[in-house]
Design a protein around this motif. Sequence first.
Motif, mmCIF file in Angstrom:
data_model
loop_
_atom_site.group_PDB
_atom_site.id
_atom_site.type_symbol
_atom_site.label_atom_id
_atom_site.label_comp_id
_atom_site.label_asym_id
_atom_site.label_seq_id
_atom_site.Cartn_x
_atom_site.Cartn_y
_atom_site.Cartn_z
ATOM 1 N N ILE A 133 10.925 7.451 0.070
ATOM 2 C CA ILE A 133 9.534 7.641 -0.341
ATOM 3 C C ILE A 133 9.142 6.607 -1.383
ATOM 4 N N ALA A 134 10.069 6.239 -2.265
ATOM 5 C CA ALA A 134 9.791 5.189 -3.249
ATOM 6 C C ALA A 134 9.476 3.870 -2.554
ATOM 7 N N ILE A 135 10.203 3.556 -1.500
ATOM 8 C CA ILE A 135 9.963 2.313 -0.762
ATOM 9 C C ILE A 135 8.597 2.359 -0.075
ATOM 10 N N ILE A 136 8.228 3.522 0.448
ATOM 11 C CA ILE A 136 6.902 3.671 1.068
ATOM 12 C C ILE A 136 5.814 3.474 0.019
ATOM 13 N N CYS A 137 6.003 4.032 -1.171
ATOM 14 C CA CYS A 137 5.039 3.829 -2.260
ATOM 15 C C CYS A 137 4.908 2.356 -2.615
ATOM 16 N N ALA A 138 6.046 1.670 -2.685
ATOM 17 C CA ALA A 138 6.046 0.250 -3.033
ATOM 18 C C ALA A 138 5.325 -0.571 -1.976
ATOM 19 N N ARG A 139 5.560 -0.247 -0.707
ATOM 20 C CA ARG A 139 4.873 -0.968 0.365
ATOM 21 C C ARG A 139 3.367 -0.722 0.317
ATOM 22 N N TYR A 140 2.977 0.513 0.028
ATOM 23 C CA TYR A 140 1.548 0.830 -0.080
ATOM 24 C C TYR A 140 0.918 0.090 -1.258
ATOM 25 N N CYS A 141 1.656 -0.047 -2.338
ATOM 26 C CA CYS A 141 1.163 -0.792 -3.504
ATOM 27 C C CYS A 141 0.882 -2.250 -3.157
ATOM 28 N N LYS A 142 1.812 -2.869 -2.434
ATOM 29 C CA LYS A 142 1.686 -4.305 -2.108
ATOM 30 C C LYS A 142 0.776 -4.508 -0.896
ATOM 31 N N TYR A 143 0.886 -3.628 0.067
ATOM 32 C CA TYR A 143 0.121 -3.747 1.318
ATOM 33 C C TYR A 143 -0.575 -2.411 1.623
ATOM 34 N N PRO A 144 -1.664 -2.087 0.920
ATOM 35 C CA PRO A 144 -2.314 -0.777 1.115
ATOM 36 C C PRO A 144 -2.801 -0.533 2.537
ATOM 37 N N PHE A 145 -3.061 -1.601 3.291
ATOM 38 C CA PHE A 145 -3.510 -1.436 4.678
ATOM 39 C C PHE A 145 -2.401 -0.902 5.578
ATOM 40 N N SER A 146 -1.158 -0.916 5.095
ATOM 41 C CA SER A 146 -0.028 -0.463 5.923
ATOM 42 C C SER A 146 -0.156 1.009 6.297
ATOM 43 N N LYS A 147 -0.861 1.774 5.476
ATOM 44 C CA LYS A 147 -1.006 3.206 5.748
ATOM 45 C C LYS A 147 -1.795 3.464 7.031
ATOM 46 N N THR A 148 -2.818 2.697 7.275
ATOM 47 C CA THR A 148 -3.677 2.936 8.432
ATOM 48 C C THR A 148 -3.412 1.981 9.588
ATOM 49 N N ALA A 149 -3.207 0.720 9.279
ATOM 50 C CA ALA A 149 -3.060 -0.277 10.338
ATOM 51 C C ALA A 149 -1.609 -0.621 10.652
ATOM 52 N N GLY A 150 -0.704 -0.223 9.752
ATOM 53 C CA GLY A 150 0.684 -0.632 9.925
ATOM 54 C C GLY A 150 0.868 -2.079 9.481
ATOM 55 N N ILE A 151 2.082 -2.569 9.618
ATOM 56 C CA ILE A 151 2.382 -3.964 9.262
ATOM 57 C C ILE A 151 2.975 -4.648 10.476
ATOM 58 N N HIS A 152 2.433 -5.802 10.800
ATOM 59 C CA HIS A 152 2.837 -6.515 12.014
ATOM 60 C C HIS A 152 3.515 -7.845 11.703
ATOM 61 N N PHE A 153 4.102 -7.904 10.515
ATOM 62 C CA PHE A 153 4.883 -9.074 10.142
ATOM 63 C C PHE A 153 6.084 -8.590 9.335
ATOM 64 N N PRO A 154 7.163 -9.358 9.277
ATOM 65 C CA PRO A 154 8.368 -8.906 8.575
ATOM 66 C C PRO A 154 8.132 -8.753 7.072
ATOM 67 N N THR A 155 8.644 -7.683 6.511
ATOM 68 C CA THR A 155 8.647 -7.489 5.055
ATOM 69 C C THR A 155 10.077 -7.157 4.631
ATOM 70 N N GLN A 156 10.371 -7.396 3.357
ATOM 71 C CA GLN A 156 11.744 -7.238 2.892
ATOM 72 C C GLN A 156 11.820 -6.454 1.584
ATOM 73 N N ILE A 157 12.984 -5.870 1.359
ATOM 74 C CA ILE A 157 13.343 -5.308 0.067
ATOM 75 C C ILE A 157 14.647 -5.962 -0.374
ATOM 76 N N VAL A 158 14.883 -5.958 -1.683
ATOM 77 C CA VAL A 158 16.090 -6.564 -2.240
ATOM 78 C C VAL A 158 16.932 -5.474 -2.881
ATOM 79 N N SER A 159 18.222 -5.536 -2.638
ATOM 80 C CA SER A 159 19.147 -4.596 -3.256
ATOM 81 C C SER A 159 20.456 -5.328 -3.541
#
Length: 417
Positions: A133-159
């Motif tokens: 859920i934290a990752i979903i929050c982070a994605r929404y913060c950076k790409y708010p359109f992801s909630k409705t339209a989704g994301i159609h390009f690669p995105t990454q997280i670092v660990s």
Amino acid sequence: MSSLKARIEKILNAIQSLDQKYLTYDELNSKLNLSEHLSGEEKFDEVVEAISTYTVNGKSDKWMAKLYGGGSEASLLAEFFIAYINPNCHTYAASPLFTVTENKIIDKILGWVGWGEGSTGIFLPGGSYCSLIAIICARYCKYPFSKTAGIHFPTQIVSSTNSHYSMEKSAIMMGMGTDNVIKIDYKTTTPEQFEEVVKKNNIFLINSTFGTTSEGTLESIEKFSKTLKKFNIWHHIDACVGGVALFSEKYRYLTSSFTHADSITIDCHKCLNINHQCSMLLVKNKEFLTESSRTIAPYLFHKDSENDISNRSFQCGRKADGFKLWFCDQVDDLDAQATLIFERNIKFKKIIKEDERFEPVNPDSLTHCCFKIKSPKEVQIYEITARLRREGRFVEYFRDYFRIVVVNQNIGEKRVL
């Protein structure tokens, strides 16, 4: 009710004398072929007998294998309340007391973290789910359109290379793919190297671990802070293991970095010894937790639903895990339990260091005691732990070293020594 009381008494008598016979899967599977010709009460007795005989006892003073113990008495009582009432903590109207108590304990912990108004939190089923859920929050913060339209390009997280496998699990569940979890060594990677990684990718979150699963160490990414701010990258702290330091007045100073994070996960069923599960996600800006999941459900959320916890949850059905922690905070000494795990570990590491038979591994570990056996021959670590299990003694191993965790409240000083 009289029948229920009698059965509860049978269960309590049985679990206070668990035999803890450890069998292989096939052996245990054959033992659980219970007779179909017994009466209801006879079958109940047979089930209780099987449980008391073949259950691994997390309350035993020989249980030092995992990051949790047998659970405290206070949390057992809280679980009884929850199980008997069987509430659903989705709306205030359905669970008023459980809603208020969850919010109260979250507010108390947010105060320790040092976040101001506008922060929030929620109890979720497990630390891995909290991190998702934290990752979903982070994605929404950076790409708010992801909630409705989704994301159609690669995105990454670092660990980090030592992070929990839930990072990869989350990437699978989000449709990102595990190839888009970038693993780096936080100790050796320079700020310049990290920024180059960021420039070549669409990174929206970095995860650091406050108490790694394998060694119990703390990760710092302070040297990357300028890059995180420059590229608007969310910082999540996986504090499932070490986050209970917040509850210890003596060791709370260790969590000073928490105030700079965007989200934090803490598992109170681990080193705080609360019954499973008791996991919370804390988020600095409540907008991202609420808006990333909010949908319209007029049959459930009404005009007076501003206090409905499911407004900030992907779940509708929710167990009252927040009440469990609040209850324990009222009737138990959580400060003492949180302090105890750290001080026991310090003592145990000292014993290992001074014993010529052992070689310490990562002496800076916060909650684990990791060590190797010194031997001119190859140490058959799997065979040793398997033999100990058959003897009713439980320790864990990773790669070529043993890992001892002394969370269990029933481990006395003599057992540690």
